[in-house]
Each structure stands twice: as structure tokens, then as C-alpha cells.
Write a protein that holds these residues in place. Sequence first.
Motif, PDB file in Angstrom:
ATOM      1  N   GLY A   1       0.829  -1.193   0.000  1.00 51.65           N
ATOM      2  CA  GLY A   1       0.000   0.000   0.000  1.00 51.65           C
ATOM      3  C   GLY A   1       0.864   1.244   0.000  1.00 51.65           C
ATOM      4  N   ASP A   2       0.216   2.362  -0.241  1.00 52.15           N
ATOM      5  CA  ASP A   2       0.922   3.640  -0.297  1.00 52.15           C
ATOM      6  C   ASP A   2       1.502   3.996   1.071  1.00 52.15           C
ATOM      7  OD1 ASP A   2       1.852   5.767  -1.698  1.00 52.15           O
ATOM      8  OD2 ASP A   2      -0.086   6.782  -1.935  1.00 52.15           O
TER       9      ASP A   2
ATOM     10  N   VAL B   1      -0.580   4.933   4.926  1.00 51.77           N
ATOM     11  CA  VAL B   1      -1.970   4.444   4.969  1.00 51.77           C
ATOM     12  C   VAL B   1      -2.241   3.645   6.242  1.00 51.77           C
ATOM     13  CG1 VAL B   1      -2.260   4.407   2.468  1.00 51.77           C
ATOM     14  CG2 VAL B   1      -1.398   2.365   3.631  1.00 51.77           C
TER      15      VAL B   1
ATOM     16  N   LYS C   1      -0.196   0.702   7.337  1.00 49.49           N
ATOM     17  CA  LYS C   1       0.144  -0.728   7.260  1.00 49.49           C
ATOM     18  C   LYS C   1       0.813  -1.223   8.550  1.00 49.49           C
ATOM     19  CE  LYS C   1       2.693  -0.343   3.557  1.00 49.49           C
ATOM     20  NZ  LYS C   1       2.567   1.126   3.425  1.00 49.49           N
TER      21      LYS C   1
ATOM     22  N   GLY D   1       6.022   1.708   1.971  1.00 51.19           N
ATOM     23  CA  GLY D   1       5.131   2.286   0.963  1.00 51.19           C
ATOM     24  C   GLY D   1       5.810   3.294   0.061  1.00 51.19           C
TER      25      GLY D   1
ATOM     26  N   PHE E   1      -5.389   0.796   1.935  1.00 55.28           N
ATOM     27  CA  PHE E   1      -5.541   2.186   1.494  1.00 55.28           C
ATOM     28  C   PHE E   1      -6.210   2.980   2.600  1.00 55.28           C
ATOM     29  CE2 PHE E   1      -9.608   0.367   0.286  1.00 55.28           C
ATOM     30  CZ  PHE E   1     -10.533   1.385   0.463  1.00 55.28           C
ATOM     31  N   ASP E   2      -6.113   4.264   2.496  1.00 51.02           N
ATOM     32  CA  ASP E   2      -6.676   5.191   3.482  1.00 51.02           C
ATOM     33  C   ASP E   2      -8.017   5.685   2.941  1.00 51.02           C
ATOM     34  OD1 ASP E   2      -7.351   7.428   4.995  1.00 51.02           O
ATOM     35  OD2 ASP E   2      -5.373   8.356   4.885  1.00 51.02           O
TER      36      ASP E   2
ATOM     37  N   ASN F   1      -8.287   9.116   1.558  1.00 50.53           N
ATOM     38  CA  ASN F   1      -7.334   9.500   0.512  1.00 50.53           C
ATOM     39  C   ASN F   1      -7.632   8.728  -0.776  1.00 50.53           C
ATOM     40  OD1 ASN F   1      -5.020   9.687  -1.164  1.00 50.53           O
ATOM     41  ND2 ASN F   1      -3.679  10.001   0.587  1.00 50.53           N
TER      42      ASN F   1
ATOM     43  N   ASP G   1      -6.360   8.941  -3.709  1.00 48.12           N
ATOM     44  CA  ASP G   1      -5.163   8.508  -4.454  1.00 48.12           C
ATOM     45  C   ASP G   1      -4.623   7.194  -3.908  1.00 48.12           C
ATOM     46  OD1 ASP G   1      -3.112   9.008  -6.484  1.00 48.12           O
ATOM     47  OD2 ASP G   1      -1.753   9.249  -4.778  1.00 48.12           O
ATOM     48  N   SER G   2      -4.732   6.984  -2.606  1.00 49.76           N
ATOM     49  CA  SER G   2      -4.231   5.735  -2.008  1.00 49.76           C
ATOM     50  C   SER G   2      -5.063   4.537  -2.479  1.00 49.76           C
ATOM     51  CB  SER G   2      -4.241   5.821  -0.480  1.00 49.76           C
ATOM     52  OG  SER G   2      -5.554   5.761   0.037  1.00 49.76           O
TER      53      SER G   2
ATOM     54  N   LYS H   1      -3.785   3.644  -5.931  1.00 52.69           N
ATOM     55  CA  LYS H   1      -2.533   2.885  -5.793  1.00 52.69           C
ATOM     56  C   LYS H   1      -2.838   1.452  -5.353  1.00 52.69           C
ATOM     57  CE  LYS H   1       0.490   6.355  -6.410  1.00 52.69           C
ATOM     58  NZ  LYS H   1       1.021   7.071  -5.232  1.00 52.69           N
ATOM     59  N   ALA H   2      -3.817   1.301  -4.497  1.00 58.05           N
ATOM     60  CA  ALA H   2      -4.181  -0.030  -4.009  1.00 58.05           C
ATOM     61  C   ALA H   2      -4.668  -0.914  -5.156  1.00 58.05           C
ATOM     62  CB  ALA H   2      -5.264   0.074  -2.931  1.00 58.05           C
TER      63      ALA H   2
END
Length: 232
Positions: A18-19, A22, A24, A70, A92-93, A96, A98-99, A102-103
Motif C-alpha cells: 500500500g501507499d 496508509v 500498514k 510504501g 488504502f486510506d 485518501n 489517491d491511495s 494505488k491499491a
Amino acid sequence: MDGGSGCVTKKYKLVLFGDAAVGKTSLVLQFVKGNFSNEPQEATIGVAFQSKIVCLQDSTVKFEIWDTAGSARYQGLAPMYYRGADAAIVVFDITNEDSFTKAKTWICTLQTQVKKSIILALAGNKSDLKYHKSVDRQKIQEFVEENDLVFMETSAKSGNNVTNMFLSIATKLVAQEKEKKALEDQASSSGHNTTSTTNTTTSAAVAADTLVDDNEVDGMSDGCCCCCCILL
């Protein structure tokens, strides 16, 4: 390894992706140690390792947990960590967008680069900030259904759904292994039955040949008797 209750402890490699930021590492620490620090977590460098044993109804599972960094500069190391993984949690968040993007990329990468039997899970972390949620629930649900993922909204801070996420993965891993063993046993049984059938068929063929030979001998004996009668 015996888990202490007569059950064999099964080890599984689980990797988190993950980003950055977030949560992890916080998820892992909440699961393994049951705590959350309000102090900012130091960024993971490369990878961090933890392990934890969980007990299911009829199985004991030991998770070997690889918490990957991340930061983009460490993503080139990812193949080294997800190689041979039995399960992965992509985090992911929920505040967010964008996260989440990315996920989705991580999920696609894992689907193409890791063994097909891997259990993939998606964690929408920071559910304690639900009033600041920016990722559309419908988008998440559609992605989860399309990719057959385990999905839960989690909170490393409150502990909400953290243990449930790992237990759900453990349950799927054990069920998958049982299904695999059942198929192997079935294949082994079918192979044994095929061999037995072949042996039975061969025995029947040999018996039939023997019967034909006996009949031929009987026929020759009858002919001899006739000949003897004519001679007399």
C-alpha cells in the motif's frame, strides 16, 4: 509443529502493500501486539517482519507477516517480498482517494505476478475517520466483487475489524488447503481404482484365454474318442 491442542500449526507468508502513511505498520502492530501509538510511526525502510499464531475452530495458523515500505523508492524490492506469498493485504486510506488508486494497482500486480492460489484482501483503513471519507463506497464494492477480494474497513487506532481481517484470511487459507487435499485424495483414489479395473480386466482376459484353450483341448479329446470308436 503442534499448536498445543493436538493441531498442526500451519505457516503462511502474508505480505502487506500500500501507499506510504496508509497505516500498514499500525495495522500489523494492532494485530500482533494489540496496541496503537498516537506518535507518528517512523517510515518503514525496506520491510519489517512480525509473526503471530491464531487459533481457528479446528486449525492453528502462524502468520509470517512482511510489512513492506510504501515509499516509491522501495517498490522495486516488492517482487522479492511477494514471491511465494500465500496471502496479501493491500491497504488504502479511506480519506485518501489517491491511495485507493494505488491499491488497485497493487492488486492488479499481485494477480499477474504471484501464484493464482494467493488470497488477496483489501483493507480500507482509518475507519475511525469515516466522517472524512473521500473514497466512494460503490467504487470500492465494485472493485472488490470484480476481483473476488476479502474486504473490510479497518481502524488500526480503535482495532475495528483488524483481527477479523486476519482471521478471515486464515479461514480462507485453511479451507483452500483442505480443498486441495481433498482433490489430491480424490485423484489418488481414482488412480487406484483405474489400476484395479485394469488388473481386473487383464485377469478376466487371461481367464477367457484359458477357457478357450481348455475348450480346444476338450474338442481334441472328443475327436480322439471318435477316432478310437471308428478304429474299433
